[in-house]
Design a protein around this motif. Structure first.
Motif, PDB file in Angstrom:
ATOM      1  N   LYS A   3       0.047   0.428   0.523  1.00  0.00           N
ATOM      2  CA  LYS A   3       1.172  -0.492   0.365  1.00  0.00           C
ATOM      3  C   LYS A   3       0.823  -1.568  -0.659  1.00  0.00           C
ATOM      4  N   LYS A   4       1.851  -2.101  -1.272  1.00  0.00           N
ATOM      5  CA  LYS A   4       1.672  -3.128  -2.297  1.00  0.00           C
ATOM      6  C   LYS A   4       1.272  -4.448  -1.668  1.00  0.00           C
ATOM      7  N   GLU A  88       5.596  -7.364   4.269  1.00  0.00           N
ATOM      8  CA  GLU A  88       4.610  -6.297   4.188  1.00  0.00           C
ATOM      9  C   GLU A  88       3.899  -6.265   2.831  1.00  0.00           C
ATOM     10  N   ASP A  89       4.576  -6.727   1.784  1.00  0.00           N
ATOM     11  CA  ASP A  89       3.974  -6.729   0.451  1.00  0.00           C
ATOM     12  C   ASP A  89       3.161  -7.994   0.159  1.00  0.00           C
TER      13      ASP A  89
END
Length: 189
Positions: A3-4, A88-89
């Motif tokens: 993920k980023k 989340e990023d």
């Protein structure tokens, strides 16, 4: 696929203290008078644009500041309403509908970043221009920097320009002893 995790590198050799990032941020985000989500300090001086040292041995360098979008953000951990949250990023945001303006986020932030919006009476801070990122653009302060001192990218991608700069030029974070693991790195002097 990893993920980023978005972050920024600021090249202190390229920043010449012009304040374009500060003004651009205010304009892009329509910030009310007196609110700055980032600022540029004159390193070693309490007065803006004043060199340090004694003539003829003077120096003037600059240190830009913005929200560090930390991996372990103290502002999120200490927000009593959950208004401060991390995507989340890695981008840390304020849900102004949940914010009560108590200021715990500012008190707990080692960088003192969140600021109370005098009009809305809630906390506000740099969003890394999430609206621009979601549209495939870089944050406005990155786009408008005439010295190209700000580099934005995915820190989880070792091939991103930001990650390469951190690795090749020994990127460092502000206040590492605070344990928040900022996603803003500095390279240069």
């Amino acid at each position: 696929m990893t993920k980023k995790r978005y972050g920024m590198v600021i090249d202190l050799r390229r920043c010449f203290g012009c304040q374009t990032c500060v003004v651009g941020c205010i304009v892009w985000n329509s910030l009310p008078k007196g609110i700055k989500w980032n600022h540029v300090d004159t390193a070693g001086s309490k007065i803006e644009q004043q060199p340090t040292g004694t003539f003829p041995n003077v120096n003037m360098s600059f240190l830009p500041h913005l929200c560090n979008h930390c991996e372990d953000p103290a502002c999120v951990n200490n927000c009593p309403t959950g208004a401060m949250h991390k995507r989340e990023d890695g981008i840390v945001l304020v849900d102004q509908d949940k914010c009560v303006g108590c200021g715990y986020c500012t008190w707990s932030c080692p960088y003192g970043v969140p600021i109370k919006d005098p009009v809305k009476k809630v906390m506000s801070k740099c969003t890394l221009c999430v609206d621009r990122i979601e549209g495939g653009q870089v944050p406005f302060c990155v786009a408008d920097c005439p010295g190209r001192a700000r580099i934005f990218g995915d820190l989880n991608d070792p091939d991103s320009q930001a990650s390469r700069l951190i690795a090749n030029r020994k990127g460092r974070r502000l206040c590492p002893e605070k344990g928040t693991s900022p996603s803003v790195y500095y390279v240069g002097p």
